[in-house]
Design a protein around this motif. Structure first.
Motif, PDB file in Angstrom:
ATOM      1  N   UNK A   1      28.929  55.752 -18.520  1.00  0.00           N
ATOM      2  CA  UNK A   1      30.141  55.477 -17.961  1.00  0.00           C
ATOM      3  C   UNK A   1      30.404  56.081 -16.847  1.00  0.00           C
ATOM      4  N   UNK A   2      31.626  55.983 -16.097  1.00  0.00           N
ATOM      5  CA  UNK A   2      32.200  56.765 -15.130  1.00  0.00           C
ATOM      6  C   UNK A   2      32.295  58.380 -15.238  1.00  0.00           C
ATOM      7  N   UNK A   3      32.382  58.842 -16.200  1.00  0.00           N
ATOM      8  CA  UNK A   3      32.065  60.190 -16.749  1.00  0.00           C
ATOM      9  C   UNK A   3      30.518  60.770 -17.028  1.00  0.00           C
ATOM     10  N   UNK A   4      29.594  59.973 -16.566  1.00  0.00           N
ATOM     11  CA  UNK A   4      28.146  60.267 -16.962  1.00  0.00           C
ATOM     12  C   UNK A   4      28.026  60.283 -18.508  1.00  0.00           C
ATOM     13  N   UNK A   5      28.822  59.693 -19.274  1.00  0.00           N
ATOM     14  CA  UNK A   5      28.739  59.783 -20.622  1.00  0.00           C
ATOM     15  C   UNK A   5      27.898  58.531 -21.297  1.00  0.00           C
ATOM     16  N   UNK A   6      26.926  58.608 -21.819  1.00  0.00           N
ATOM     17  CA  UNK A   6      25.905  57.592 -22.394  1.00  0.00           C
ATOM     18  C   UNK A   6      26.752  56.640 -23.445  1.00  0.00           C
ATOM     19  N   UNK A   7      26.839  55.415 -22.993  1.00  0.00           N
ATOM     20  CA  UNK A   7      27.639  54.448 -23.831  1.00  0.00           C
ATOM     21  C   UNK A   7      26.817  53.295 -24.393  1.00  0.00           C
ATOM     22  N   UNK A   8      25.459  53.249 -24.182  1.00  0.00           N
ATOM     23  CA  UNK A   8      24.603  52.327 -24.714  1.00  0.00           C
ATOM     24  C   UNK A   8      23.197  52.472 -24.336  1.00  0.00           C
ATOM     25  N   UNK A   9      22.344  52.092 -25.257  1.00  0.00           N
ATOM     26  CA  UNK A   9      20.945  51.939 -24.471  1.00  0.00           C
ATOM     27  C   UNK A   9      20.187  51.026 -25.488  1.00  0.00           C
ATOM     28  N   UNK A  10      18.875  50.372 -24.669  1.00  0.00           N
ATOM     29  CA  UNK A  10      18.459  49.192 -25.530  1.00  0.00           C
ATOM     30  C   UNK A  10      17.078  49.368 -25.112  1.00  0.00           C
ATOM     31  N   UNK A  11      16.209  49.016 -26.037  1.00  0.00           N
ATOM     32  CA  UNK A  11      14.468  48.906 -25.911  1.00  0.00           C
ATOM     33  C   UNK A  11      14.275  47.697 -25.095  1.00  0.00           C
ATOM     34  N   UNK A  12      13.162  47.883 -24.257  1.00  0.00           N
ATOM     35  CA  UNK A  12      12.696  46.687 -23.354  1.00  0.00           C
ATOM     36  C   UNK A  12      11.086  46.994 -23.773  1.00  0.00           C
ATOM     37  N   UNK A  13      10.446  45.648 -23.381  1.00  0.00           N
ATOM     38  CA  UNK A  13       8.854  45.832 -23.345  1.00  0.00           C
ATOM     39  C   UNK A  13       8.489  44.305 -22.896  1.00  0.00           C
ATOM     40  N   UNK A  14       7.246  44.672 -22.371  1.00  0.00           N
ATOM     41  CA  UNK A  14       6.658  43.406 -21.260  1.00  0.00           C
ATOM     42  C   UNK A  14       5.127  43.606 -21.734  1.00  0.00           C
ATOM     43  N   UNK A  15       4.439  42.506 -21.611  1.00  0.00           N
ATOM     44  CA  UNK A  15       2.876  42.397 -22.271  1.00  0.00           C
ATOM     45  C   UNK A  15       2.251  42.168 -20.860  1.00  0.00           C
ATOM     46  N   UNK A  16       1.043  42.604 -20.652  1.00  0.00           N
ATOM     47  CA  UNK A  16      -0.116  42.285 -19.502  1.00  0.00           C
ATOM     48  C   UNK A  16       0.874  42.043 -18.218  1.00  0.00           C
ATOM     49  N   UNK A  17       0.889  43.231 -17.615  1.00  0.00           N
ATOM     50  CA  UNK A  17       1.740  43.404 -16.234  1.00  0.00           C
ATOM     51  C   UNK A  17       0.543  44.117 -15.403  1.00  0.00           C
ATOM     52  N   UNK A  18       0.322  43.139 -14.139  1.00  0.00           N
ATOM     53  CA  UNK A  18      -0.879  43.567 -13.346  1.00  0.00           C
ATOM     54  C   UNK A  18      -0.205  44.421 -12.169  1.00  0.00           C
ATOM     55  N   UNK A  19      -0.653  45.051 -11.516  1.00  0.00           N
ATOM     56  CA  UNK A  19      -0.414  45.976 -10.314  1.00  0.00           C
ATOM     57  C   UNK A  19       0.577  45.041  -9.480  1.00  0.00           C
ATOM     58  N   UNK A  20       1.816  45.476  -9.115  1.00  0.00           N
ATOM     59  CA  UNK A  20       2.665  44.648  -8.120  1.00  0.00           C
ATOM     60  C   UNK A  20       3.406  43.246  -8.827  1.00  0.00           C
ATOM     61  N   UNK A  21       3.019  43.014 -10.110  1.00  0.00           N
ATOM     62  CA  UNK A  21       3.610  42.063 -10.815  1.00  0.00           C
ATOM     63  C   UNK A  21       4.826  42.258 -11.341  1.00  0.00           C
ATOM     64  N   UNK A  22       5.864  41.387 -11.475  1.00  0.00           N
ATOM     65  CA  UNK A  22       7.146  41.562 -12.118  1.00  0.00           C
ATOM     66  C   UNK A  22       7.143  40.521 -13.415  1.00  0.00           C
ATOM     67  N   UNK A  23       7.949  41.024 -14.359  1.00  0.00           N
ATOM     68  CA  UNK A  23       8.257  40.010 -15.447  1.00  0.00           C
ATOM     69  C   UNK A  23       9.586  40.058 -15.978  1.00  0.00           C
ATOM     70  N   UNK A  24      10.364  39.250 -16.339  1.00  0.00           N
ATOM     71  CA  UNK A  24      11.476  39.072 -16.769  1.00  0.00           C
ATOM     72  C   UNK A  24      11.606  39.485 -18.315  1.00  0.00           C
ATOM     73  N   UNK A  25      12.620  40.359 -18.792  1.00  0.00           N
ATOM     74  CA  UNK A  25      12.674  40.810 -20.445  1.00  0.00           C
ATOM     75  C   UNK A  25      13.952  41.057 -20.433  1.00  0.00           C
ATOM     76  N   UNK A  26      14.453  41.336 -21.793  1.00  0.00           N
ATOM     77  CA  UNK A  26      15.720  41.808 -22.236  1.00  0.00           C
ATOM     78  C   UNK A  26      15.675  42.974 -23.173  1.00  0.00           C
ATOM     79  N   UNK A  27      16.799  43.434 -23.315  1.00  0.00           N
ATOM     80  CA  UNK A  27      17.023  44.684 -24.208  1.00  0.00           C
ATOM     81  C   UNK A  27      17.739  44.319 -25.548  1.00  0.00           C
TER      82      UNK A  27
END
Length: 204
Positions: A90-116
């Protein structure tokens, strides 16, 4: 004795905390509109993420449960598997949420969309950061030991061959061609006689 054990345990905990801190660098927090970056265990740039979800108005009663983001491989390595945490503040630098993301098979320079999935964002965040937890590279990218091919087997020693010499055997005025070690059969006195010409230098 108990005090010594307690002291040893405290020292071990301090060492473990130091090692964990060395292996897990503190990634910088950035604004929601800026890409967040993460490094590998050696401190080299590994991945970069950008938020696709722009509306993040969470609260205790109505938390945001998921966000979309794009993960880019900024390293020269091919990643078979990438995981990490996206953490929001938040605006006071207090953590207010976190989520885990993952991606399979990512080549150099490649981008992939995922979620948390599993995110529980309970504020309207002002900044965020990511931390890479797994960066599994492809085994073929690692250096392989070069094994020299075995030397060819030695050539067999040449077999010495004696030159074939032709001779003429004269018996009672009759000539018979004969070679060394080749039997010659002639008739003498009504009987067959076998004659063999030997080389004295090769006799046993």
């Amino acid at each position: 004795m108990t005090r010594s054990r307690t002291l040893i345990a405290m020292i071990l905990m301090g060492v473990c905390a130091s090692v964990a801190g060395a292996q897990q660098p503190a990634e910088p927090r950035v604004a929601l509109t800026e890409p967040a970056t993460a490094s590998d265990a050696k401190g080299a740039p590994a991945i970069e993420t950008k938020l696709l979800t722009t509306v993040l108005n969470g609260s205790d009663d109505s938390p945001v449960n998921n966000v979309r983001l794009v993960v880019k491989n900024t390293s020269p390595d091919f990643y078979n598997y990438v995981t990490g945490w996206a953490t929001f503040y938040d605006s006071n630098a207090v953590r207010c949420g976190e989520g885990l993301f993952k991606v399979d098979a990512l080549a150099p320079g490649e981008s992939s969309e995922t979620d948390t999935p599993g995110l529980r964002l309970k504020c309207t965040p002002a900044s965020w950061r990511i931390v890479a937890t797994n960066l599994l590279t492809r085994r073929t990218d690692t250096a392989q030991e070069v094994v020299a091919p075995p030397p060819p087997p030695p050539a067999p020693a040449p077999v010495e061959r004696r030159p074939v010499s032709n001779f003429v055997l004269n018996i009672s005025g009759a000539n018979y061609p004969i070679q060394v070690d080749n039997p010659l059969v002639v008739k003498m006195g009504g009987k067959k006689v076998t004659i063999v010409l030997r080389d004295p230098s090769h006799s046993n």
